[in-house]
Design a protein around this motif. Sequence first.
Motif, mmCIF file in Angstrom:
data_model
loop_
_atom_site.group_PDB
_atom_site.id
_atom_site.type_symbol
_atom_site.label_atom_id
_atom_site.label_comp_id
_atom_site.label_asym_id
_atom_site.label_seq_id
_atom_site.Cartn_x
_atom_site.Cartn_y
_atom_site.Cartn_z
ATOM 1 N N GLU A 71 0.796 -1.041 -0.156
ATOM 2 C CA GLU A 71 0.131 -0.018 0.003
ATOM 3 C C GLU A 71 0.857 1.217 -0.024
ATOM 4 O OE1 GLU A 71 -4.240 1.499 2.090
ATOM 5 O OE2 GLU A 71 -3.097 -0.259 2.962
ATOM 6 N N ALA A 72 2.070 0.968 0.406
ATOM 7 C CA ALA A 72 3.129 2.258 0.317
ATOM 8 C C ALA A 72 3.432 2.507 -1.165
ATOM 9 C CB ALA A 72 4.404 1.779 1.086
ATOM 10 N N LYS A 73 3.770 3.815 -1.147
ATOM 11 C CA LYS A 73 4.199 4.451 -2.656
ATOM 12 C C LYS A 73 5.411 4.604 -2.457
ATOM 13 C CE LYS A 73 -0.302 5.307 -3.832
ATOM 14 N NZ LYS A 73 -0.809 4.389 -5.047
ATOM 15 N N MET A 74 6.237 4.046 -3.439
ATOM 16 C CA MET A 74 7.699 4.073 -3.542
ATOM 17 C C MET A 74 8.080 4.408 -4.913
ATOM 18 S SD MET A 74 10.670 3.967 -1.984
ATOM 19 C CE MET A 74 9.923 3.222 -0.369
ATOM 20 N N GLN A 75 8.380 5.528 -5.205
ATOM 21 C CA GLN A 75 8.686 5.933 -6.495
ATOM 22 C C GLN A 75 9.792 4.973 -7.296
ATOM 23 O OE1 GLN A 75 10.523 9.990 -6.925
ATOM 24 N NE2 GLN A 75 10.738 9.906 -9.070
ATOM 25 N N GLY A 76 9.339 4.359 -8.574
ATOM 26 C CA GLY A 76 10.292 3.548 -9.259
ATOM 27 C C GLY A 76 10.063 2.195 -9.018
ATOM 28 N N VAL A 77 8.957 2.108 -8.127
ATOM 29 C CA VAL A 77 8.679 0.536 -7.851
ATOM 30 C C VAL A 77 7.333 0.311 -8.140
ATOM 31 C CG1 VAL A 77 8.760 -1.415 -5.804
ATOM 32 C CG2 VAL A 77 10.707 0.435 -6.008
ATOM 33 N N GLU A 78 7.227 -0.842 -8.865
ATOM 34 C CA GLU A 78 5.756 -1.623 -9.155
ATOM 35 C C GLU A 78 5.924 -2.940 -8.384
ATOM 36 O OE1 GLU A 78 2.575 -3.431 -10.012
ATOM 37 O OE2 GLU A 78 4.244 -4.229 -10.776
ATOM 38 N N TRP A 79 5.340 -3.055 -7.308
ATOM 39 C CA TRP A 79 5.369 -4.100 -6.259
ATOM 40 C C TRP A 79 5.294 -5.264 -6.786
ATOM 41 C CZ3 TRP A 79 7.938 -2.869 -2.217
ATOM 42 C CH2 TRP A 79 7.638 -1.271 -1.571
ATOM 43 N N LEU A 80 4.417 -5.666 -7.533
ATOM 44 C CA LEU A 80 4.187 -7.066 -8.063
ATOM 45 C C LEU A 80 5.478 -7.436 -9.012
ATOM 46 C CD1 LEU A 80 2.423 -9.677 -8.085
ATOM 47 C CD2 LEU A 80 1.215 -8.611 -10.038
ATOM 48 N N ASP A 108 -4.120 -7.703 -7.153
ATOM 49 C CA ASP A 108 -4.039 -8.635 -8.302
ATOM 50 C C ASP A 108 -3.935 -9.949 -7.850
ATOM 51 O OD1 ASP A 108 -2.819 -10.186 -10.541
ATOM 52 O OD2 ASP A 108 -2.832 -8.396 -11.457
ATOM 53 N N SER A 109 -4.708 -10.875 -8.343
ATOM 54 C CA SER A 109 -4.828 -12.143 -7.873
ATOM 55 C C SER A 109 -3.203 -12.900 -8.058
ATOM 56 C CB SER A 109 -5.548 -13.166 -8.627
ATOM 57 O OG SER A 109 -5.326 -13.168 -10.046
ATOM 58 N N SER A 110 -2.315 -12.503 -8.819
ATOM 59 C CA SER A 110 -0.907 -12.786 -9.008
ATOM 60 C C SER A 110 -0.239 -12.703 -7.759
ATOM 61 C CB SER A 110 -0.298 -12.102 -10.203
ATOM 62 O OG SER A 110 -0.898 -12.473 -11.233
ATOM 63 N N TYR A 111 -0.658 -11.822 -6.737
ATOM 64 C CA TYR A 111 -0.072 -11.914 -5.532
ATOM 65 C C TYR A 111 0.052 -12.988 -4.866
ATOM 66 C CZ TYR A 111 1.112 -6.801 -5.452
ATOM 67 O OH TYR A 111 1.546 -5.532 -5.807
ATOM 68 N N LYS A 112 -1.142 -13.806 -4.965
ATOM 69 C CA LYS A 112 -1.182 -15.421 -4.293
ATOM 70 C C LYS A 112 -0.229 -16.173 -4.550
ATOM 71 C CE LYS A 112 -6.124 -14.567 -3.272
ATOM 72 N NZ LYS A 112 -7.470 -15.161 -3.227
ATOM 73 N N VAL A 113 0.279 -15.941 -6.051
ATOM 74 C CA VAL A 113 1.366 -17.066 -6.683
ATOM 75 C C VAL A 113 2.777 -16.448 -6.089
ATOM 76 C CG1 VAL A 113 2.337 -17.861 -8.937
ATOM 77 C CG2 VAL A 113 -0.141 -17.030 -8.576
ATOM 78 N N TYR A 114 2.841 -15.294 -6.030
ATOM 79 C CA TYR A 114 4.636 -14.849 -5.838
ATOM 80 C C TYR A 114 4.618 -14.643 -4.310
ATOM 81 C CZ TYR A 114 4.888 -14.893 -10.817
ATOM 82 O OH TYR A 114 4.788 -15.387 -12.251
ATOM 83 N N ALA A 115 3.659 -14.293 -3.696
ATOM 84 C CA ALA A 115 3.815 -13.963 -2.389
ATOM 85 C C ALA A 115 3.917 -15.321 -1.504
ATOM 86 C CB ALA A 115 2.867 -13.070 -1.704
ATOM 87 N N ASN A 116 5.061 -15.963 -1.599
ATOM 88 C CA ASN A 116 4.971 -17.427 -1.063
ATOM 89 C C ASN A 116 4.962 -17.412 0.421
ATOM 90 O OD1 ASN A 116 7.735 -16.210 -1.245
ATOM 91 N ND2 ASN A 116 8.619 -18.127 -1.362
ATOM 92 N N ALA A 117 4.985 -16.124 1.300
ATOM 93 C CA ALA A 117 5.024 -16.142 2.601
ATOM 94 C C ALA A 117 3.886 -15.699 3.099
ATOM 95 C CB ALA A 117 6.028 -15.364 3.130
#
Length: 269
Positions: A71-80, A108-117
């Motif tokens: 939820e944080a905004k970090m310039q130059g970073v797209e979290w997924l 995005d539902s893809s977070y469930k795939v890549y967020a392995n923790a």
Amino acid sequence: MDSAENIEIVGRKTFFIEPNRTLLEENYLQRLVGSGYECYIIKNSVPSSFKKKIEGIIGLFPEAVLIFNVEAKMQGVEWLSYIKELRNKQKSLLIGVMASKDFIKTLDSSYKVYANAGILTLEGNAGDYDRVKELLHNAKASGRRTMVRAKCDDKSVFALNKNNKTYNARIFDINASYFSCSFAEGEIPFNLYEHFNNLQLIINGMKLETSAALVMKTVRKGAYLYIFMFTKPDGTTELEESTKNLLLQKVYQMVTLEGNRIMAQVLSD
């Protein structure tokens, strides 16, 4: 000891990256120390050096658990995309995401795939601590540890009196249940499970009056090492709640200071 065995025994260091401090309270981390979880907060990162900072953490701790506040905004970073990149680059990492309840619904539902923790939903209520602890438990972040142990400085000491003789000890490390030490006299004439009241411990500058019982004696590198378990004055196990909370606060402070010292070079912006 290989990497997998080390993780199983001592667990993984956990880093909460740019958390919302109104949702992730620091006292959660202090309480987690008492359950074997070693956690750090990484905050106020400069956007231009953010990725370098994360690479530095991974370089030091390639098997860490990284929990990103998406939820944080970090310039130059797209979290997924960034999480995908990290997962592909460092297979041993565990990555989770956290955000407020409303924001999680938009992910995005893809977070469930890549967020392995896992995905951590923070609701701003008392249940958040249990949700944090559940995520770390599922990630097996504590290994076999039930409490985090802190190393003491060389001025951490205490003394025991028996039969009109004083025995002086140096304290090596401590958690909310036990501490280890050695005596200047070497081997001492104490019985296993012998109980002592009114002990005055100095732990990295903090004075603590407590009771303890000797529960183990061993020899390491030719020197006698003694393990004491904290007790109540009547000999029953565990500390008084107020004393335990004070000690947990100190252990968390000690662990955090040592961890930050180690990471200082790679985490500087």
